[in-house]
Design an enzyme around this catalytic site. Structure first.
Site, PDB file in Angstrom:
ATOM      1  N   GLY A  35      57.981  38.910 -37.850  1.00 12.00           N
ATOM      2  CA  GLY A  35      59.395  39.247 -37.744  1.00 12.00           C
ATOM      3  C   GLY A  35      59.652  40.712 -37.465  1.00 12.00           C
ATOM      4  N   LYS A  73      46.205  35.605 -42.712  1.00  3.97           N
ATOM      5  CA  LYS A  73      46.177  35.392 -41.263  1.00  3.97           C
ATOM      6  C   LYS A  73      44.821  34.853 -40.830  1.00  3.97           C
ATOM      7  CE  LYS A  73      48.560  38.500 -39.298  1.00  3.97           C
ATOM      8  NZ  LYS A  73      49.804  37.717 -39.197  1.00  3.97           N
ATOM      9  N   LYS A 119      52.296  32.667 -32.988  1.00  9.61           N
ATOM     10  CA  LYS A 119      53.025  33.135 -34.175  1.00  9.61           C
ATOM     11  C   LYS A 119      53.323  34.615 -34.017  1.00  9.61           C
ATOM     12  CE  LYS A 119      53.557  35.047 -38.393  1.00  9.61           C
ATOM     13  NZ  LYS A 119      53.193  36.394 -38.917  1.00  9.61           N
ATOM     14  N   ASP A 121      52.014  32.270 -40.985  1.00  8.61           N
ATOM     15  CA  ASP A 121      50.708  32.080 -40.360  1.00  8.61           C
ATOM     16  C   ASP A 121      50.170  30.682 -40.643  1.00  8.61           C
ATOM     17  OD1 ASP A 121      50.327  34.734 -39.209  1.00  8.61           O
ATOM     18  OD2 ASP A 121      50.175  35.426 -41.270  1.00  8.61           O
ATOM     19  N   GLY A 144      59.336  38.861 -42.796  1.00  7.22           N
ATOM     20  CA  GLY A 144      59.172  39.438 -44.115  1.00  7.22           C
ATOM     21  C   GLY A 144      59.881  40.758 -44.309  1.00  7.22           C
TER      22      GLY A 144
END
Length: 267
Positions: free
Chosen positions: A15, A226, A12, A171, A47
């Site tokens: 952004g 997270k 992951k 996440d 985000g």
């Protein structure tokens, strides 16, 4: 993390990495080289771009425990930022890095059943029990892509059973995909590890130690969700999950090669 195993890896990426294209390109090139022929899935957020677009429209933003409150009227903007621009920009960089990347959303991949989180607006969260009950079915579409040597690049826009589009924390989306594929999970953040009360990085921990951390006041916001996602994946996949920074590609590679980097929840 054992490269010899054939199970996929789910990574992951926040952004914010799109704002540093040269670092992002180097990261993806080195990850691809480190994983070799091993299949992997890239899940991303976005985000910062969502915040920027909403601000330009005069809209406010709110987060609770690291999850974005998404009113229905903001959903078109959130969808466009995440499943549109961020996804395609990341696919473009991945292809430049020599990765055979294919852009998808959770909705396109049809791999994560969701439950509504009404108190957050038009938001969904993984239905862990449904995944457990029908894991093979949800894995099927991604497995076809991975078998074809494609690397899915997945945004966290999903859909409920009634067809409503929902925003999903990236996440948690990555943790759910790791559960579906029984994969190892690496959550790349803008910090090198979970930090303790003195601001010092926390290294390898057990599942129970991770849950104890969630109860501490110093684990808040994005790091809270997270860590929660990492614990979900660790408990359900029975595999090591890790949290570290994307800004140092060599450390990410070292983590993928089994070194103790960042915060790892040991299976």
């Amino acid at each position: 993390m054992n490269k010899a195993q054939e199970k996929p890896t789910v990574i992951k990426l926040g952004g914010a990495a799109l704002a540093q294209p040269s670092t992002l390109l180097s990261l993806l090139e080195q990850v691809q080289a480190a994983l070799g022929q091993r299949p992997w899935v890239l899940v991303h957020g976005g985000g910062a771009l969502v915040d920027e677009w909403l601000c330009n429209m005069g809209c406010s933003t709110e987060k609770r425990h690291g999850q974005r409150v998404t009113p229905a009227e903001q959903m078109p903007v959130v969808t466009g930022a995440l499943a549109g621009y961020s996804n395609k920009a990341l696919v473009s960089v991945a292809q430049t890095a020599g990765i055979d990347a294919l852009g998808l959303s959770l909705l396109d991949a049809a791999c994560v059943p969701l439950l509504p989180v009404h108190e957050l607006g038009q938001v969904g969260t993984p239905d862990w029990q449904k995944i457990a009950d029908q894991q093979a079915m949800y894995a099927q579409r991604l497995q076809v892509l991975l078998a074809g040597k494609l690397t899915p690049v997945v945004s966290s826009i999903g859909g409920l059973a009634d067809g409503q589009l929902v925003n999903v924390n990236a996440d948690l989306a990555a943790a759910a995909i790791a559960f579906v594929l029984e994969a190892e999970l690496v959550l790349l953040s803008d910090v090198a590890a979970v930090l303790d009360a003195e601001g010092q990085p926390i290294g390898d921990i057990t599942y129970s130690q991770g849950h104890a951390l969630l109860a501490q006041d110093f684990v808040q916001g994005g790091m809270y969700i997270k860590l929660q996602a990492a614990l979900e994946a660790a408990s359900r996949c029975r595999r090591t999950t890790a949290i570290t920074s994307w800004e140092n590609p060599q450390q990410v590679v070292a983590l993928l090669q089994g070194q103790s980097i960042g915060t790892r929840i040991l299976s």
